[in-house]
Design a protein around this motif. Structure first.
Motif, PDB file in Angstrom:
ATOM      1  N   VAL A 196     -24.297  75.306 -39.797  1.00 38.92           N
ATOM      2  CA  VAL A 196     -24.684  74.683 -38.512  1.00 38.92           C
ATOM      3  C   VAL A 196     -25.491  73.537 -38.558  1.00 38.92           C
ATOM      4  O   VAL A 196     -26.004  73.454 -39.558  1.00 38.92           O
ATOM      5  N   PHE A 197     -25.125  72.464 -37.618  1.00 37.51           N
ATOM      6  CA  PHE A 197     -25.789  71.334 -38.099  1.00 37.51           C
ATOM      7  C   PHE A 197     -25.984  70.347 -36.818  1.00 37.51           C
ATOM      8  O   PHE A 197     -24.972  70.749 -35.869  1.00 37.51           O
ATOM      9  N   THR A 198     -26.929  69.517 -36.707  1.00 40.49           N
ATOM     10  CA  THR A 198     -27.280  68.695 -35.565  1.00 40.49           C
ATOM     11  C   THR A 198     -27.769  67.411 -36.259  1.00 40.49           C
ATOM     12  O   THR A 198     -28.479  67.499 -37.146  1.00 40.49           O
ATOM     13  N   GLY A 199     -27.721  66.498 -35.449  1.00 39.07           N
ATOM     14  CA  GLY A 199     -28.615  65.117 -35.793  1.00 39.07           C
ATOM     15  C   GLY A 199     -28.140  63.726 -35.236  1.00 39.07           C
ATOM     16  O   GLY A 199     -26.921  63.685 -34.509  1.00 39.07           O
ATOM     17  N   PRO A 200     -28.609  62.486 -35.412  1.00 40.99           N
ATOM     18  CA  PRO A 200     -28.223  61.278 -34.883  1.00 40.99           C
ATOM     19  C   PRO A 200     -27.009  60.678 -35.710  1.00 40.99           C
ATOM     20  O   PRO A 200     -26.992  60.966 -36.793  1.00 40.99           O
ATOM     21  N   VAL A 201     -26.269  59.982 -34.763  1.00 40.80           N
ATOM     22  CA  VAL A 201     -25.042  59.229 -35.518  1.00 40.80           C
ATOM     23  C   VAL A 201     -25.324  57.692 -35.021  1.00 40.80           C
ATOM     24  O   VAL A 201     -25.394  57.393 -33.868  1.00 40.80           O
ATOM     25  N   PHE A 202     -25.369  56.862 -36.058  1.00 40.09           N
ATOM     26  CA  PHE A 202     -25.384  55.487 -35.813  1.00 40.09           C
ATOM     27  C   PHE A 202     -23.986  54.752 -35.999  1.00 40.09           C
ATOM     28  O   PHE A 202     -23.665  54.935 -36.901  1.00 40.09           O
ATOM     29  N   ASN A 203     -23.396  54.283 -34.786  1.00 35.37           N
ATOM     30  CA  ASN A 203     -22.295  53.584 -34.827  1.00 35.37           C
ATOM     31  C   ASN A 203     -22.224  52.124 -34.525  1.00 35.37           C
ATOM     32  O   ASN A 203     -23.053  51.675 -33.733  1.00 35.37           O
ATOM     33  N   ILE A 204     -21.513  51.379 -35.524  1.00 32.75           N
ATOM     34  CA  ILE A 204     -21.552  49.829 -35.502  1.00 32.75           C
ATOM     35  C   ILE A 204     -20.137  49.358 -35.459  1.00 32.75           C
ATOM     36  O   ILE A 204     -19.362  49.736 -36.370  1.00 32.75           O
ATOM     37  N   GLY A 205     -19.658  48.892 -34.292  1.00 30.59           N
ATOM     38  CA  GLY A 205     -18.196  48.221 -34.432  1.00 30.59           C
ATOM     39  C   GLY A 205     -18.298  47.056 -34.960  1.00 30.59           C
ATOM     40  O   GLY A 205     -18.746  46.072 -34.901  1.00 30.59           O
ATOM     41  N   LEU A 206     -17.055  47.123 -35.915  1.00 31.52           N
ATOM     42  CA  LEU A 206     -16.924  45.846 -36.925  1.00 31.52           C
ATOM     43  C   LEU A 206     -15.913  44.784 -36.268  1.00 31.52           C
ATOM     44  O   LEU A 206     -16.108  43.873 -36.118  1.00 31.52           O
ATOM     45  N   LYS A 207     -14.991  45.769 -35.519  1.00 32.75           N
ATOM     46  CA  LYS A 207     -13.729  44.750 -34.744  1.00 32.75           C
ATOM     47  C   LYS A 207     -13.292  45.748 -33.701  1.00 32.75           C
ATOM     48  O   LYS A 207     -13.099  46.876 -33.797  1.00 32.75           O
ATOM     49  N   GLY A 208     -13.370  45.179 -32.452  1.00 33.65           N
ATOM     50  CA  GLY A 208     -12.800  45.837 -31.297  1.00 33.65           C
ATOM     51  C   GLY A 208     -11.990  44.915 -30.166  1.00 33.65           C
ATOM     52  O   GLY A 208     -12.332  43.792 -30.382  1.00 33.65           O
ATOM     53  N   ARG A 209     -10.859  45.524 -30.217  1.00 36.04           N
ATOM     54  CA  ARG A 209      -9.797  44.894 -29.104  1.00 36.04           C
ATOM     55  C   ARG A 209      -9.319  45.537 -27.882  1.00 36.04           C
ATOM     56  O   ARG A 209      -9.248  46.838 -28.063  1.00 36.04           O
ATOM     57  N   TRP A 210      -9.315  45.023 -26.781  1.00 36.64           N
ATOM     58  CA  TRP A 210      -8.532  45.450 -25.815  1.00 36.64           C
ATOM     59  C   TRP A 210      -7.131  45.017 -25.986  1.00 36.64           C
ATOM     60  O   TRP A 210      -6.753  43.793 -26.104  1.00 36.64           O
ATOM     61  N   HIS A 211      -6.246  45.835 -25.979  1.00 34.50           N
ATOM     62  CA  HIS A 211      -4.969  45.766 -26.222  1.00 34.50           C
ATOM     63  C   HIS A 211      -4.000  45.837 -25.184  1.00 34.50           C
ATOM     64  O   HIS A 211      -4.082  47.182 -24.466  1.00 34.50           O
ATOM     65  N   VAL A 212      -3.144  44.914 -24.586  1.00 30.18           N
ATOM     66  CA  VAL A 212      -2.366  45.132 -23.329  1.00 30.18           C
ATOM     67  C   VAL A 212      -0.912  44.958 -23.696  1.00 30.18           C
ATOM     68  O   VAL A 212      -0.383  44.034 -24.333  1.00 30.18           O
ATOM     69  N   SER A 213      -0.242  45.809 -23.213  1.00 29.00           N
ATOM     70  CA  SER A 213       1.343  45.664 -23.266  1.00 29.00           C
ATOM     71  C   SER A 213       1.816  45.302 -21.965  1.00 29.00           C
ATOM     72  O   SER A 213       1.613  45.962 -20.850  1.00 29.00           O
ATOM     73  N   ASP A 214       2.895  44.459 -21.817  1.00 28.67           N
ATOM     74  CA  ASP A 214       3.622  43.866 -20.782  1.00 28.67           C
ATOM     75  C   ASP A 214       4.987  43.676 -20.950  1.00 28.67           C
ATOM     76  O   ASP A 214       5.486  43.841 -22.068  1.00 28.67           O
ATOM     77  N   LYS A 215       5.688  43.452 -19.833  1.00 24.63           N
ATOM     78  CA  LYS A 215       7.222  43.411 -20.042  1.00 24.63           C
ATOM     79  C   LYS A 215       7.666  42.114 -19.418  1.00 24.63           C
ATOM     80  O   LYS A 215       7.294  41.978 -17.953  1.00 24.63           O
TER      81      LYS A 215
END
Length: 223
Positions: free
Chosen positions: A131-150
């Motif tokens: 059993v475990f618990t603790g903090p997690v540090f997240n760092i986004g290196l690249k993030g994109r909003w992706h949109v599909s249209d027609k």
């Protein structure tokens, strides 16, 4: 006979709660991650907006297990992740209730995760329960909003950055992890955990907040 029973009981208790074979080790981990973003909340009006729906992703990385006392341990790690979330389809509708030209939209992120887990294991040879618990540090290196249209019969895809003022999201966040797992023969690991976000995912938006939570199932190997 009573003395022998007490002695055996004490030995069993010792082996379960205080193993005599605790040692440092490295391990590798791979997980299936499910992002579960919260609703966007507006503090002044107490309103909520369902903007992002759950999406699948994965992580791969390594850990270092450091025994502290008895079966208590500290386990820092590092992993690379790819996470996705789907934009709620109602947000793609125009004012008349129809769909503009958009057929879908999603958030796609690639980044670095650094958990520092505090845990305890119970030894039932050959199975160890953790059993475990603790903090997690997240760092986004690249993030994109992706949109599909027609456009006619041709699908058109485009994307834009997700972080900062233009994209609307913070690059880094902190979560708290809760989890449990089993280790077979001290080598093979399977675990389940959940990360509860503690920081606002929205960039520079006082009074408006959203949290990027996550659940995951992990497979691992200890060296």
């Amino acid at each position: 006979m009573a003395a022998a029973a007490i002695s055996l009981s004490a030995a069993a208790q010792s082996s379960i709660f205080c193993s005599d074979d605790n040692h440092r080790f490295f391990g590798v981990r791979a997980s299936l991650d499910i992002s579960t973003p919260s609703d966007i909340k507006v503090d002044d009006t107490h309103t909520k907006l369902d903007a992002l729906n759950p999406g699948a992703g994965f992580s791969i990385g390594a850990i270092y297990n450091l025994p502290v006392i008895a079966n208590f341990y500290v386990e820092p790690g590092v992993s690379l992740y790819y996470h996705t979330s789907k934009v709620e389809k109602d947000l793609l509708k125009d004012n008349a209730g129809g769909i503009n030209d958009y057929t879908g939209a999603s958030l796609r992120e690639f980044g670095l995760s650094i958990p520092v887990q505090l845990g305890y294991h119970f030894d039932f040879q050959p199975v160890r329960v953790n059993v475990f618990t603790g903090p997690v540090f997240n760092i986004g290196l690249k993030g994109r909003w992706h949109v599909s249209d027609k456009s006619g019969d041709i699908d058109m895809n485009g994307s834009t950055g997700a972080y900062g003022e233009n994209g609307g999201l913070n690059r880094a966040d902190v979560a708290w992890r809760f989890g449990a797992g089993v280790t077979l023969s001290e080598r093979y690991v399977i675990a389940l955990h959940g990360d509860v976000a503690m920081t606002n995912a929205l960039h520079d938006t006082p009074g408006i907040s959203m949290h990027r939570n996550q659940v995951a199932i992990t497979l691992g190997y200890n060296f």
